[in-house]
Design a protein around this motif. Sequence first.
Motif, PDB file in Angstrom:
ATOM      1  N   GLN A 179      62.839  30.442   4.109  1.00  0.00           N
ATOM      2  CA  GLN A 179      63.012  29.987   2.734  1.00  0.00           C
ATOM      3  C   GLN A 179      61.693  29.412   2.221  1.00  0.00           C
ATOM      4  N   ILE A 180      61.216  29.924   1.084  1.00  0.00           N
ATOM      5  CA  ILE A 180      59.917  29.524   0.542  1.00  0.00           C
ATOM      6  C   ILE A 180      60.075  28.544  -0.610  1.00  0.00           C
ATOM      7  N   THR A 181      59.185  27.546  -0.631  1.00  0.00           N
ATOM      8  CA  THR A 181      59.057  26.648  -1.776  1.00  0.00           C
ATOM      9  C   THR A 181      57.589  26.577  -2.167  1.00  0.00           C
ATOM     10  N   LEU A 182      57.291  26.793  -3.441  1.00  0.00           N
ATOM     11  CA  LEU A 182      55.937  26.626  -3.951  1.00  0.00           C
ATOM     12  C   LEU A 182      55.830  25.210  -4.500  1.00  0.00           C
ATOM     13  N   ARG A 183      54.868  24.454  -4.020  1.00  0.00           N
ATOM     14  CA  ARG A 183      54.749  23.043  -4.407  1.00  0.00           C
ATOM     15  C   ARG A 183      53.337  22.731  -4.882  1.00  0.00           C
ATOM     16  N   GLN A 184      53.233  22.110  -6.061  1.00  0.00           N
ATOM     17  CA  GLN A 184      51.933  21.687  -6.577  1.00  0.00           C
ATOM     18  C   GLN A 184      51.343  20.618  -5.660  1.00  0.00           C
ATOM     19  N   LYS A 185      50.048  20.738  -5.384  1.00  0.00           N
ATOM     20  CA  LYS A 185      49.315  19.771  -4.557  1.00  0.00           C
ATOM     21  C   LYS A 185      50.007  19.529  -3.212  1.00  0.00           C
ATOM     22  N   ALA A 186      50.547  20.590  -2.646  1.00  0.00           N
ATOM     23  CA  ALA A 186      51.273  20.473  -1.374  1.00  0.00           C
ATOM     24  C   ALA A 186      50.367  20.016  -0.241  1.00  0.00           C
ATOM     25  N   GLU A 187      49.057  20.310  -0.357  1.00  0.00           N
ATOM     26  CA  GLU A 187      48.125  19.921   0.702  1.00  0.00           C
ATOM     27  C   GLU A 187      47.998  18.404   0.829  1.00  0.00           C
ATOM     28  N   SER A 188      48.397  17.669  -0.216  1.00  0.00           N
ATOM     29  CA  SER A 188      48.356  16.209  -0.173  1.00  0.00           C
ATOM     30  C   SER A 188      49.672  15.618   0.321  1.00  0.00           C
ATOM     31  N   GLU A 189      50.673  16.461   0.487  1.00  0.00           N
ATOM     32  CA  GLU A 189      52.012  15.995   0.869  1.00  0.00           C
ATOM     33  C   GLU A 189      52.442  16.474   2.250  1.00  0.00           C
ATOM     34  N   PHE A 190      51.992  17.675   2.624  1.00  0.00           N
ATOM     35  CA  PHE A 190      52.430  18.262   3.891  1.00  0.00           C
ATOM     36  C   PHE A 190      51.241  18.502   4.821  1.00  0.00           C
ATOM     37  N   TYR A 191      51.341  17.983   6.044  1.00  0.00           N
ATOM     38  CA  TYR A 191      50.266  18.170   7.020  1.00  0.00           C
ATOM     39  C   TYR A 191      50.001  19.645   7.302  1.00  0.00           C
ATOM     40  N   ALA A 192      51.054  20.461   7.351  1.00  0.00           N
ATOM     41  CA  ALA A 192      50.879  21.884   7.665  1.00  0.00           C
ATOM     42  C   ALA A 192      50.015  22.573   6.612  1.00  0.00           C
ATOM     43  N   VAL A 193      50.222  22.219   5.343  1.00  0.00           N
ATOM     44  CA  VAL A 193      49.411  22.804   4.271  1.00  0.00           C
ATOM     45  C   VAL A 193      47.982  22.262   4.338  1.00  0.00           C
ATOM     46  N   ALA A 194      47.849  20.974   4.646  1.00  0.00           N
ATOM     47  CA  ALA A 194      46.519  20.370   4.764  1.00  0.00           C
ATOM     48  C   ALA A 194      45.705  21.026   5.875  1.00  0.00           C
ATOM     49  N   VAL A 195      46.351  21.281   7.011  1.00  0.00           N
ATOM     50  CA  VAL A 195      45.669  21.963   8.120  1.00  0.00           C
ATOM     51  C   VAL A 195      45.214  23.349   7.670  1.00  0.00           C
ATOM     52  N   SER A 196      46.095  24.046   6.966  1.00  0.00           N
ATOM     53  CA  SER A 196      45.743  25.378   6.464  1.00  0.00           C
ATOM     54  C   SER A 196      44.553  25.315   5.517  1.00  0.00           C
ATOM     55  N   SER A 197      44.513  24.291   4.668  1.00  0.00           N
ATOM     56  CA  SER A 197      43.402  24.162   3.717  1.00  0.00           C
ATOM     57  C   SER A 197      42.079  23.920   4.437  1.00  0.00           C
ATOM     58  N   VAL A 198      42.126  23.144   5.513  1.00  0.00           N
ATOM     59  CA  VAL A 198      40.899  22.858   6.286  1.00  0.00           C
ATOM     60  C   VAL A 198      40.398  24.110   6.999  1.00  0.00           C
ATOM     61  N   ILE A 199      41.295  24.802   7.680  1.00  0.00           N
ATOM     62  CA  ILE A 199      40.904  26.014   8.399  1.00  0.00           C
ATOM     63  C   ILE A 199      40.424  27.086   7.431  1.00  0.00           C
ATOM     64  N   ALA A 200      41.108  27.215   6.294  1.00  0.00           N
ATOM     65  CA  ALA A 200      40.718  28.214   5.295  1.00  0.00           C
ATOM     66  C   ALA A 200      39.346  27.896   4.704  1.00  0.00           C
ATOM     67  N   ARG A 201      39.085  26.621   4.463  1.00  0.00           N
ATOM     68  CA  ARG A 201      37.775  26.229   3.922  1.00  0.00           C
ATOM     69  C   ARG A 201      36.670  26.548   4.916  1.00  0.00           C
ATOM     70  N   ASP A 202      36.907  26.260   6.181  1.00  0.00           N
ATOM     71  CA  ASP A 202      35.926  26.558   7.219  1.00  0.00           C
ATOM     72  C   ASP A 202      35.669  28.062   7.306  1.00  0.00           C
ATOM     73  N   LEU A 203      36.728  28.840   7.224  1.00  0.00           N
ATOM     74  CA  LEU A 203      36.613  30.300   7.277  1.00  0.00           C
ATOM     75  C   LEU A 203      35.810  30.817   6.082  1.00  0.00           C
ATOM     76  N   PHE A 204      36.090  30.278   4.912  1.00  0.00           N
ATOM     77  CA  PHE A 204      35.374  30.673   3.695  1.00  0.00           C
ATOM     78  C   PHE A 204      33.887  30.325   3.791  1.00  0.00           C
ATOM     79  N   LEU A 205      33.583  29.111   4.250  1.00  0.00           N
ATOM     80  CA  LEU A 205      32.183  28.668   4.352  1.00  0.00           C
ATOM     81  C   LEU A 205      31.400  29.518   5.352  1.00  0.00           C
ATOM     82  N   THR A 206      32.034  29.846   6.475  1.00  0.00           N
ATOM     83  CA  THR A 206      31.380  30.687   7.480  1.00  0.00           C
ATOM     84  C   THR A 206      31.083  32.063   6.910  1.00  0.00           C
ATOM     85  N   ASN A 207      32.033  32.611   6.175  1.00  0.00           N
ATOM     86  CA  ASN A 207      31.838  33.916   5.543  1.00  0.00           C
ATOM     87  C   ASN A 207      30.711  33.866   4.516  1.00  0.00           C
ATOM     88  N   LEU A 208      30.648  32.784   3.755  1.00  0.00           N
ATOM     89  CA  LEU A 208      29.596  32.624   2.745  1.00  0.00           C
ATOM     90  C   LEU A 208      28.222  32.548   3.407  1.00  0.00           C
TER      91      LEU A 208
END
Length: 292
Positions: free
Chosen positions: A209-238
């Motif tokens: 079951q999916i829920t789309l939540r505004q600013k979820a990275e500030s509320e859920f650790y799982a989303v925050a972890v994803s944001s950190v890993i994704a940022r690192d992946l993006f920076l490495t690619n850049l």
Amino acid sequence: MNIVLKMAAADIARLVENFQAWAQPSANPYTQFLAKPKGCVITVYTSGKVMFQGEQAETYAAKFGYQATSTSPVQQTNIIGTDEVGNGSYFGGLAVVATYLSEADIPLIKKLGVDDSKKLTDVKIRQIAPILKDKIQHQALLLSPSKYNEVIDSGYNAVSVKVALHNQAIFLLEQALSTVPDHIIIDAFTTEKNYTKYLKKEKNQIKGQITLRQKAESEFYAVAVSSVIARDLFLTNLDDLSRDVHLTLPSGAGHKSDVVAAQIIQQYGEGALSQVAKLHFANTEKARKLAK
């Protein structure tokens, strides 16, 4: 605790009658009635507002229509959380990460100071991302600029391509899990109606079951972890793409990106630009004009 209610005259009359035995005099000209029952001070103002103060404020106010807001803690475990990075940057790919957290993961998350990647410095992100990648169950996807342009040319748009990536990351993570997550939280980048519309076109359909939540990275650790890993992946690619063209490719989509894109066109041609930038951005046309 202080609770203020705007009450009708009939309700105020009922309150005054119910608490007459605890009535107290008041020198305040704006106070219509003052009572001090056990654990609470009730003040009725001439404006029609009633204030309940004290340890039992909620109990007394509840008798006159007050409903306490739920303070239940947000569920942080046995959920999948996703986020993406690179969507607003002209240069670099689009990184999407889905993360699953169990109870055992929380102490590490707190110890590392995980938060929304936009609140962390890139130095901090690059310090903790390798640890998160090693210790936390996740699925990371990176759509390179060249592939991104190819997908956009095939009929996807900036929203539908993100739906496809989020869906695929969740799908792959679900396949790897030995348990069924209670819920899936996506940091909202579109409406649920839009997400569902584009999701129907995808071959792989997820189970949860999916829920789309505004600013979820500030509320859920799982989303925050994803944001950190994704940022690192993006920076490495850049960084990798910067080495390819022997220029420092900036993040974002400001004038600096126009200037660097113009340099790439001048030195290597537009074919090279398609390997490092998202061509449908307005920066491309601006760079063409600067390159002339």
